[in-house]
Design an enzyme around this catalytic site. Sequence first.
Site, PDB file in Angstrom:
ATOM      1  CG  ASP A   1      -1.766   1.253   1.312  1.00  0.00           C
ATOM      2  OD1 ASP A   1      -2.266   1.699   0.263  1.00  0.00           O
ATOM      3  OD2 ASP A   1      -1.941   1.794   2.429  1.00  0.00           O
TER       4      ASP A   1
ATOM      5  CD  GLU B   1      -4.887   1.068  -2.207  1.00  0.00           C
ATOM      6  OE1 GLU B   1      -5.211   2.248  -1.998  1.00  0.00           O
ATOM      7  OE2 GLU B   1      -5.028   0.159  -1.363  1.00  0.00           O
TER       8      GLU B   1
ATOM      9  CG  ASP C   1      -0.875   3.153   6.262  1.00  0.00           C
ATOM     10  OD1 ASP C   1      -0.957   3.989   5.353  1.00  0.00           O
ATOM     11  OD2 ASP C   1      -1.084   3.427   7.465  1.00  0.00           O
TER      12      ASP C   1
END
Length: 196
Positions: free
Chosen positions: A17, A77, A152
């Site tokens: 992420d 992501e 996260d």
Amino acid sequence: MKHSQQTAADKIILGIDPGTNVMGYGVLRIVKGKPSMLAMGVIDMRKTGDPYLKLGHIFERVTGIIDEYLPDEMAIEAPFFGKNVQSMLKLGRAQGVAIAAAIQHDIPIHEYAPLKIKMSITGQGQASKEQVAGMLQRLLKIDAQEMPSFMDATDALGAAYCHFMQLGKPITDVHYGGWKDFINKNKERVSAGKSI
């Protein structure tokens, strides 16, 4: 780099992420089609002021995670296209450095939009980070004590889980006929009311 010799059903997926202050990572092990969490955590750069030192730190830490867990694939992501151009630029650089670490190790990279990740885990594209974390905790049978304080980390684990959900599904190539076509096909990545 030598990757562990695994069957098609057995593999290790690293989820990332991207972030410029806190970057999440999550590692999934797939054995006989069943996922389990190997690790998750964050790369904390809040005390580093220099943006280029942050990028160097991301590269070193992601390389270290790759060397430790020997992932077969990386799921990352995709940055959300927001209104702040400087934030987008910084986030894109952070994502690029993490991708470069994977490329250096010959690891295939798969990028997923936040909406796609949320949909694959909760069935709802507008799910909150807390809902994603809670669903991952149930799906992967993670003890409450192992749940991180930073979302996260669970977001990164979510990217890895999303990729696991795609395994065995046909890959569809997406082609764009220009910026308008790109925007129409990526509405979840473009903030409302702003054109690129």
